[in-house]
Design a protein around this motif. Structure first.
Motif, PDB file in Angstrom:
ATOM      1  N   HIS A  19      94.064 -47.345  45.150  1.00 17.46           N
ATOM      2  CA  HIS A  19      94.722 -46.100  45.568  1.00 17.46           C
ATOM      3  C   HIS A  19      95.444 -46.296  46.898  1.00 17.46           C
ATOM      4  O   HIS A  19      96.581 -45.842  47.072  1.00 17.46           O
ATOM      5  N   GLU A  20      94.797 -46.962  47.837  1.00 20.57           N
ATOM      6  CA  GLU A  20      95.430 -47.225  49.140  1.00 20.57           C
ATOM      7  C   GLU A  20      96.668 -48.096  48.980  1.00 20.57           C
ATOM      8  O   GLU A  20      97.699 -47.844  49.617  1.00 20.57           O
ATOM      9  N   THR A  21      96.589 -49.105  48.147  1.00 24.75           N
ATOM     10  CA  THR A  21      97.732 -49.980  47.889  1.00 24.75           C
ATOM     11  C   THR A  21      98.873 -49.187  47.278  1.00 24.75           C
ATOM     12  O   THR A  21     100.034 -49.327  47.690  1.00 24.75           O
ATOM     13  N   ALA A  22      98.556 -48.344  46.294  1.00 28.44           N
ATOM     14  CA  ALA A  22      99.586 -47.530  45.651  1.00 28.44           C
ATOM     15  C   ALA A  22     100.269 -46.613  46.658  1.00 28.44           C
ATOM     16  O   ALA A  22     101.502 -46.521  46.688  1.00 28.44           O
ATOM     17  N   GLU A  23      99.501 -45.962  47.508  1.00 29.84           N
ATOM     18  CA  GLU A  23     100.098 -45.049  48.476  1.00 29.84           C
ATOM     19  C   GLU A  23     100.990 -45.791  49.472  1.00 29.84           C
ATOM     20  O   GLU A  23     102.096 -45.349  49.770  1.00 29.84           O
ATOM     21  N   ARG A  24     100.522 -46.920  49.978  1.00 27.86           N
ATOM     22  CA  ARG A  24     101.366 -47.705  50.897  1.00 27.86           C
ATOM     23  C   ARG A  24     102.649 -48.151  50.213  1.00 27.86           C
ATOM     24  O   ARG A  24     103.732 -48.072  50.789  1.00 27.86           O
ATOM     25  N   VAL A  69      92.155 -57.145  47.518  1.00 23.06           N
ATOM     26  CA  VAL A  69      93.012 -56.553  46.496  1.00 23.06           C
ATOM     27  C   VAL A  69      94.356 -56.191  47.145  1.00 23.06           C
ATOM     28  O   VAL A  69      94.400 -55.452  48.128  1.00 23.06           O
ATOM     29  N   VAL A  70      95.436 -56.754  46.582  1.00 22.64           N
ATOM     30  CA  VAL A  70      96.778 -56.491  47.120  1.00 22.64           C
ATOM     31  C   VAL A  70      97.715 -55.882  46.082  1.00 22.64           C
ATOM     32  O   VAL A  70      98.886 -55.641  46.367  1.00 22.64           O
ATOM     33  N   GLY A  71      97.184 -55.628  44.888  1.00 23.57           N
ATOM     34  CA  GLY A  71      98.022 -55.009  43.869  1.00 23.57           C
ATOM     35  C   GLY A  71      97.284 -54.822  42.575  1.00 23.57           C
ATOM     36  O   GLY A  71      96.137 -55.268  42.415  1.00 23.57           O
ATOM     37  N   GLY A  72      97.952 -54.151  41.658  1.00 23.57           N
ATOM     38  CA  GLY A  72      97.373 -53.929  40.353  1.00 23.57           C
ATOM     39  C   GLY A  72      98.425 -53.476  39.360  1.00 23.57           C
ATOM     40  O   GLY A  72      99.507 -53.035  39.733  1.00 23.57           O
ATOM     41  N   SER A  73      98.087 -53.614  38.091  1.00 24.06           N
ATOM     42  CA  SER A  73      98.968 -53.181  37.011  1.00 24.06           C
ATOM     43  C   SER A  73      98.148 -53.057  35.745  1.00 24.06           C
ATOM     44  O   SER A  73      97.124 -53.729  35.591  1.00 24.06           O
ATOM     45  N   GLY A  74      98.623 -52.214  34.828  1.00 24.27           N
ATOM     46  CA  GLY A  74      97.901 -52.044  33.579  1.00 24.27           C
ATOM     47  C   GLY A  74      98.812 -51.641  32.445  1.00 24.27           C
ATOM     48  O   GLY A  74     100.024 -51.580  32.591  1.00 24.27           O
ATOM     49  N   TRP A  75      98.194 -51.375  31.315  1.00 27.11           N
ATOM     50  CA  TRP A  75      98.928 -50.942  30.134  1.00 27.11           C
ATOM     51  C   TRP A  75      98.033 -50.035  29.312  1.00 27.11           C
ATOM     52  O   TRP A  75      96.817 -50.047  29.443  1.00 27.11           O
ATOM     53  N   SER A  76      98.661 -49.234  28.468  1.00 26.89           N
ATOM     54  CA  SER A  76      97.901 -48.382  27.560  1.00 26.89           C
ATOM     55  C   SER A  76      98.618 -48.314  26.224  1.00 26.89           C
ATOM     56  O   SER A  76      99.789 -48.667  26.111  1.00 26.89           O
ATOM     57  N   ASP A  77      97.881 -47.862  25.228  1.00 22.28           N
ATOM     58  CA  ASP A  77      98.476 -47.660  23.919  1.00 22.28           C
ATOM     59  C   ASP A  77      98.516 -46.164  23.641  1.00 22.28           C
ATOM     60  O   ASP A  77      98.132 -45.366  24.482  1.00 22.28           O
ATOM     61  N   GLY A  78      99.008 -45.800  22.517  1.00 25.41           N
ATOM     62  CA  GLY A  78      99.035 -44.387  22.146  1.00 25.41           C
ATOM     63  C   GLY A  78     100.168 -43.605  22.769  1.00 25.41           C
ATOM     64  O   GLY A  78     100.187 -42.390  22.694  1.00 25.41           O
ATOM     65  N   GLY A  79     101.120 -44.284  23.390  1.00 28.84           N
ATOM     66  CA  GLY A  79     102.306 -43.616  23.903  1.00 28.84           C
ATOM     67  C   GLY A  79     102.167 -42.929  25.241  1.00 28.84           C
ATOM     68  O   GLY A  79     103.074 -42.224  25.678  1.00 28.84           O
TER      69      GLY A  79
END
Length: 176
Positions: A19-24, A69-79
């Motif tokens: 969350h902190e990484t995303a906000e920065r 932790v310096v970053g992150g990424s993900g994926w989902s299915d179902g649109g």
């Protein structure tokens, strides 16, 4: 490329750092594209908060450098482009499409290939799960990044927040 690099499935314990990484990342890298009012409205709506359910599903990955932790990424299915209960643009991908989600790199680590590496990891895992079409809802900064990876623009999508504040994103698609 940094030394001591690890990409691994994120855990619930990583959420604070993510969350902190995303906000920065959002406030530093998108301030030239969106106004402070737009960025604050998105924060208040938790539009860029990494969701617990995505992490718990095993489809969100953290990148660490020397244990941080310096970053992150993900994926989902179902649109799904975002979590249930968040401000919606009204747009959904086809259920046979993997949506690339919540890619953030700490601004101190940007421009070092980490976002590209994470994108390749998430696409490869989604491809191994049987997906051949990928979509992402992109900010102006990530639109060029996704285009360089073979995505093309599908449409511009406005997302409205409380008080009538609006952000326009780019829905991008890649077919493998």
């Amino acid at each position: 490329m940094p030394q001591g690099l690890t990409i691994r499935p994120a855990t619930v314990d990583d959420l604070g750092a993510l969350h902190e990484t995303a906000e920065r990342a959002v406030f530093k890298l998108l301030s030239e594209h969106y106004s402070a009012e737009q960025l604050n409205a998105a924060r208040d709506a938790e539009i860029y908060k990494v969701e617990r359910e995505l992490v718990e599903s095993g489809r969100y990955y953290a990148v660490e450098v020397d244990g941080m932790v310096v970053g992150g990424s993900g994926w989902s299915d179902g649109g799904e482009f975002g979590p249930a209960g968040h401000v919606e643009s009204g747009v959904r991908a086809d259920a046979s499409t993997a949506t690339m989600r919540a890619t953030y790199i700490d601004p101190d680590w940007s421009r070092q290939g980490l976002a590209t590496l994470l994108a390749h990891v998430t696409e490869t895992i989604a491809r191994n799960a049987g997906f051949r079409v990928f979509e992402a809802m992109c900010t102006p900064a990530s639109e060029a990044f996704r285009a360089a990876m073979g995505y093309h623009l599908v449409e511009r999508v406005p997302t409205r927040f409380a008080g009538g504040v609006e952000l326009v994103g780019a829905r991008m698609r890649k077919v493998c």
